[in-house]
Design a protein around this motif. Structure first.
Motif, PDB file in Angstrom:
ATOM      1  N   LEU A 160      38.812  45.633  41.318  1.00 23.61           N
ATOM      2  CA  LEU A 160      39.804  45.482  41.925  1.00 23.61           C
ATOM      3  C   LEU A 160      40.317  44.212  41.400  1.00 23.61           C
ATOM      4  O   LEU A 160      41.641  43.853  40.751  1.00 23.61           O
ATOM      5  N   GLU A 161      39.738  43.034  40.918  1.00 21.37           N
ATOM      6  CA  GLU A 161      39.917  41.686  40.318  1.00 21.37           C
ATOM      7  C   GLU A 161      39.474  41.805  39.012  1.00 21.37           C
ATOM      8  O   GLU A 161      38.673  42.862  38.635  1.00 21.37           O
ATOM      9  N   ALA A 162      39.988  40.987  38.107  1.00 25.90           N
ATOM     10  CA  ALA A 162      39.736  41.249  36.794  1.00 25.90           C
ATOM     11  C   ALA A 162      38.096  40.550  36.630  1.00 25.90           C
ATOM     12  O   ALA A 162      37.580  40.006  37.469  1.00 25.90           O
ATOM     13  N   PHE A 163      37.601  40.839  35.614  1.00 23.03           N
ATOM     14  CA  PHE A 163      36.221  40.263  35.364  1.00 23.03           C
ATOM     15  C   PHE A 163      36.322  39.072  35.247  1.00 23.03           C
ATOM     16  O   PHE A 163      37.296  38.337  34.804  1.00 23.03           O
ATOM     17  N   PRO A 164      35.030  38.370  35.774  1.00 26.33           N
ATOM     18  CA  PRO A 164      35.339  36.812  36.074  1.00 26.33           C
ATOM     19  C   PRO A 164      35.272  36.030  34.661  1.00 26.33           C
ATOM     20  O   PRO A 164      34.834  36.625  33.578  1.00 26.33           O
ATOM     21  N   MET A 165      35.767  34.844  34.534  1.00 29.87           N
ATOM     22  CA  MET A 165      35.744  33.963  33.516  1.00 29.87           C
ATOM     23  C   MET A 165      34.644  33.491  33.217  1.00 29.87           C
ATOM     24  O   MET A 165      34.526  32.240  33.706  1.00 29.87           O
ATOM     25  N   ASP A 166      33.475  34.117  32.712  1.00 29.23           N
ATOM     26  CA  ASP A 166      32.245  33.463  32.612  1.00 29.23           C
ATOM     27  C   ASP A 166      31.752  33.540  31.127  1.00 29.23           C
ATOM     28  O   ASP A 166      30.405  33.256  30.973  1.00 29.23           O
ATOM     29  N   GLY A 167      32.715  33.604  30.234  1.00 28.09           N
ATOM     30  CA  GLY A 167      32.256  33.389  28.728  1.00 28.09           C
ATOM     31  C   GLY A 167      31.777  34.901  28.461  1.00 28.09           C
ATOM     32  O   GLY A 167      31.404  35.027  27.218  1.00 28.09           O
ATOM     33  N   SER A 168      31.761  35.813  29.149  1.00 29.29           N
ATOM     34  CA  SER A 168      31.235  37.128  28.632  1.00 29.29           C
ATOM     35  C   SER A 168      32.362  38.037  27.989  1.00 29.29           C
ATOM     36  O   SER A 168      33.406  37.671  28.071  1.00 29.29           O
ATOM     37  N   ARG A 169      32.010  39.047  27.273  1.00 32.14           N
ATOM     38  CA  ARG A 169      32.999  40.000  26.587  1.00 32.14           C
ATOM     39  C   ARG A 169      33.978  40.442  27.322  1.00 32.14           C
ATOM     40  O   ARG A 169      35.139  40.675  26.751  1.00 32.14           O
ATOM     41  N   ASN A 170      33.958  40.753  28.667  1.00 33.97           N
ATOM     42  CA  ASN A 170      35.003  41.430  29.490  1.00 33.97           C
ATOM     43  C   ASN A 170      35.782  40.396  30.122  1.00 33.97           C
ATOM     44  O   ASN A 170      36.492  40.821  30.963  1.00 33.97           O
ATOM     45  N   GLU A 171      35.490  39.045  29.950  1.00 34.71           N
ATOM     46  CA  GLU A 171      36.150  38.205  30.979  1.00 34.71           C
ATOM     47  C   GLU A 171      37.623  38.065  30.781  1.00 34.71           C
ATOM     48  O   GLU A 171      38.339  38.475  29.742  1.00 34.71           O
ATOM     49  N   GLY A 172      38.217  38.142  32.131  1.00 29.19           N
ATOM     50  CA  GLY A 172      39.628  38.342  32.242  1.00 29.19           C
ATOM     51  C   GLY A 172      40.280  39.721  32.062  1.00 29.19           C
ATOM     52  O   GLY A 172      41.345  39.890  32.219  1.00 29.19           O
ATOM     53  N   ALA A 173      39.205  40.479  31.758  1.00 18.15           N
ATOM     54  CA  ALA A 173      39.871  42.007  31.535  1.00 18.15           C
ATOM     55  C   ALA A 173      39.915  42.756  32.819  1.00 18.15           C
ATOM     56  O   ALA A 173      39.177  42.556  33.887  1.00 18.15           O
ATOM     57  N   GLY A 174      41.048  43.545  33.004  1.00 21.50           N
ATOM     58  CA  GLY A 174      40.937  44.550  34.285  1.00 21.50           C
ATOM     59  C   GLY A 174      41.900  43.840  35.375  1.00 21.50           C
ATOM     60  O   GLY A 174      42.416  42.902  35.170  1.00 21.50           O
ATOM     61  N   GLY A 175      41.737  44.683  36.425  1.00 24.43           N
ATOM     62  CA  GLY A 175      42.368  44.050  37.766  1.00 24.43           C
ATOM     63  C   GLY A 175      43.566  44.763  38.074  1.00 24.43           C
ATOM     64  O   GLY A 175      44.037  45.258  37.010  1.00 24.43           O
ATOM     65  N   ILE A 176      43.675  44.841  39.314  1.00 24.41           N
ATOM     66  CA  ILE A 176      44.878  45.704  39.851  1.00 24.41           C
ATOM     67  C   ILE A 176      45.989  45.276  39.329  1.00 24.41           C
ATOM     68  O   ILE A 176      47.218  45.758  39.111  1.00 24.41           O
ATOM     69  N   ALA A 177      46.213  43.860  39.603  1.00 24.85           N
ATOM     70  CA  ALA A 177      47.426  42.952  39.481  1.00 24.85           C
ATOM     71  C   ALA A 177      47.938  43.291  38.024  1.00 24.85           C
ATOM     72  O   ALA A 177      49.140  43.356  37.676  1.00 24.85           O
ATOM     73  N   ALA A 178      46.931  43.387  37.032  1.00 24.86           N
ATOM     74  CA  ALA A 178      47.516  43.197  35.514  1.00 24.86           C
ATOM     75  C   ALA A 178      47.812  44.581  35.246  1.00 24.86           C
ATOM     76  O   ALA A 178      48.803  44.878  34.455  1.00 24.86           O
TER      77      ALA A 178
END
Lengths: 248, 308
Positions: free
Chosen positions: B46-64
């Motif tokens: 539901l939330e974007a992938f966390p901003m932890d420096g990993s390859r999916n960071e910031g991706a996804g999430g229902i709002a986007a």
């Protein structure tokens, strides 16, 4: 004027006949894959999710320990799987008060591709292992274990602890259990999730074998294993021991 | 107002064009557009992938995702928004809320249909049925028999959508539960042969219901390298007819472009899948041409291109 009306009716009739004798068919398609990124958001969805997020964070943001290295999910062997299999073997031995020869994690049961070094939260462990799977012990004959290991080899390798093997042409070879060659007639104590022990992920060969069940959730075992390190003031370390390798 | 002469010129010109070839492209109305948006294996992200420096960071999430979808809807008249299953399981949201926010969010985004993945069984069939009460879109499955389960009468084998002049039939196929879904969760659900059931359903949609296109939402998986005989979307495409598009899931496959396959009769079938976790939203812009029915069978194959 009458002529025009007549002509219009005639043309309408033709159009109608054409419409009835025609159908639509896809002629062209253009594809696009949007990367769903953080940059532009619909704020009503943020508002909607907030109460859920608040309560998730409340229970999931607790830091249970630290990771010394990045761990990833990989075949035939990766650090994340090694960590999970080690945790399973170690915690199960403690609660079942018995020596366990080998512990296994089905590869598809690891639900996150990697975890970065640093703080490890309860939420991350839930993402790694979201299922309420229970650790089961079974006493299996070496011959059955060989079937199970062949199945694992056929799947490209699953995380395991306490043993090593080489995948050769989709079969398990050079099998060492506790450093000793697999004995087909000996009895081994193995740990699996109830999902696998009940035949999940096509592990049919285990289905009929009696189970010891103390109701320990695999996820709780992971948390406890990490906490053990924390108590000693150490980050979690995992060692690649070439437990599962591909031949050649 | 058109003068009589001009009117006749106009009309006869277009009529002539319609009659002239197998392509009925002379009138604007002869071309119909349909935009298909799709997701699969969102797994409670539901939330974007966390901003932890990993390859999916910031991706996804229902709002986007919702923003992307509403932007597309603002530009396009005819949109179908579909999901190929495994809506549930994967983040603590599911452990705590058993799928409630996932379903509510899909309803808010205006999903038109979904199918069921193996993980949608995870909190029990009764739970899945309960969560479905929050949505108005159907769960489409033609190869699960839910008789004497909590899902009885809660899914449908197909749904027909009217989009402009088009009739679009959508159905779904689920994966075999044996060895995958624990027995206690699958309950009395019966898995039926997806090839046979899909062929029956798709033929019915095309022949009896007169659909212009049949879409199958599939949770069978794209392909299995280690078990090449296991039923998957690539085999499903080859073994069926009357299906134009398979929107897949289960194997978390990121296809950079849809795979163009040939069905039993050598006709085009497109297969697409967009990974997992809501990292990607798939978009397929279809253009339909009007053909005379007798020429339909010999109509040329579909042209597939990248949207710019």
């Amino acid at each position: 004027m009458r002529r025009i009306t007549g002509l219009v009716s005639f043309l309408l009739l033709i159009c109608f006949l054409i419409a009835c004798s025609t159908a639509y068919k896809a002629a062209a398609v253009q594809y696009k894959g949007y990367s769903v990124t953080n940059t532009s958001k619909d704020s009503s969805f943020i508002t909607f999710l907030q109460p859920y997020t608040d309560s998730v964070n409340k229970s999931m943001s607790t830091v249970v320990g630290k990771l010394a290295v990045d761990m990833d999910k990989r075949q035939p062997e990766g650090l994340l799987g090694d960590f999970m299999a080690d945790a399973m073997l170690s915690v199960a031995e403690k609660y079942y008060e018995t020596k366990i020869d080998a512990a296994f994690v089905n590869y598809g049961g690891i639900r996150i591709p990697y975890v970065k070094a640093g703080n490890l939260t309860r939420g991350q462990i839930f993402e790694m292992m979201p299922f309420d799977n229970i650790i089961i012990l079974q006493k299996v004959k070496g011959a059955v274990l060989k079937q199970f290991l062949d199945h694992i080899a056929g799947r490209g390798g699953w995380p395991l602890s306490g043993m090593s093997m080489v995948i050769k042409k989709g079969k398990a070879e050079n099998i060492l259990i506790g450093g000793k060659t697999l004995d087909l007639s000996a009895t081994y104590t193995i740990a699996n999730s109830d999902y696998v022990a009940n035949g999940g992920d096509n592990s049919e060969m285990l289905k009929a074998i009696p189970q010891m069940n103390k109701g320990i959730l695999l996820r709780d075992a992971l948390i406890e294993y990490v906490q053990e390190f924390s108590k000693q003031g150490k980050p979690v370390t995992v060692t690649v021991l070439n437990r599962v390798t591909n031949a050649e | 107002m058109l003068s009589r002469r001009k009117f006749i010129q106009h009309t006869s010109l277009s009529t002539a064009a319609v009659l002239a070839g197998q392509w009925a492209t002379a009138e604007g109305a002869a071309v119909q557009r349909l935009v298909i948006l799709h997701t699969n294996d969102v797994h409670s992200r539901l939330e974007a992938f966390p901003m932890d420096g990993s390859r999916n960071e910031g991706a996804g999430g229902i709002a986007a995702r919702a923003k992307l979808i509403s932007d597309i809807r603002a530009e396009e008249e005819h949109v179908l928004l579909l999901d190929a299953g495994d809506i549930f399981q994967g983040t603590p949201y599911f452990n705590l809320y058993k799928g409630e926010p996932e379903m509510k969010a899909m309803q808010m985004m205006g999903y038109d249909a979904c199918t069921m993945g193996n993980h949608d069984f995870d909190a029990g069939l009764e739970n899945f049925a309960t969560q479905l009460k929050q949505v108005s879109f159907p769960v489409l499955l033609c190869n699960y028999d839910f008789t004497q389960t909590a899902m009885e009468q809660k899914s449908a084998p197909y749904k027909i959508f009217t989009k402009g002049k088009l009739k679009i039939g959508v159905t779904g196929v689920g994966i075999e539960m044996k060895g995958l879904v624990p027995d206690n969760l699958a309950g009395n659900t019966k898995y039926l042969d997806p090839v046979q059931k899909l062929n029956e359903t798709a033929e019915f949609l095309k022949r009896t219901k007169g659909c212009d296109m049949v879409i199958c939402l599939s949770h069978l998986g794209y392909q299995y390298r280690e078990n090449s005989n296991k039923i998957c979307d690539v085999i499903l495409a080859k073994e069926t007819e009357h299906v134009d598009l398979i929107i897949g899931g289960h194997t978390h496959t990121f296809l950079d472009e849809p795979m163009l396959a040939k069905n039993k009769k050598g006709e085009d079938v497109l297969i697409n899948q967009v990974g997992w976790g809501g990292i990607r939203l798939g978009r397929l812009d279809y253009e339909f041409m009007r053909y005379k029915k007798k020429n339909l069978a010999s109509a040329k194959s579909i042209s597939v291109g990248k949207k710019t």
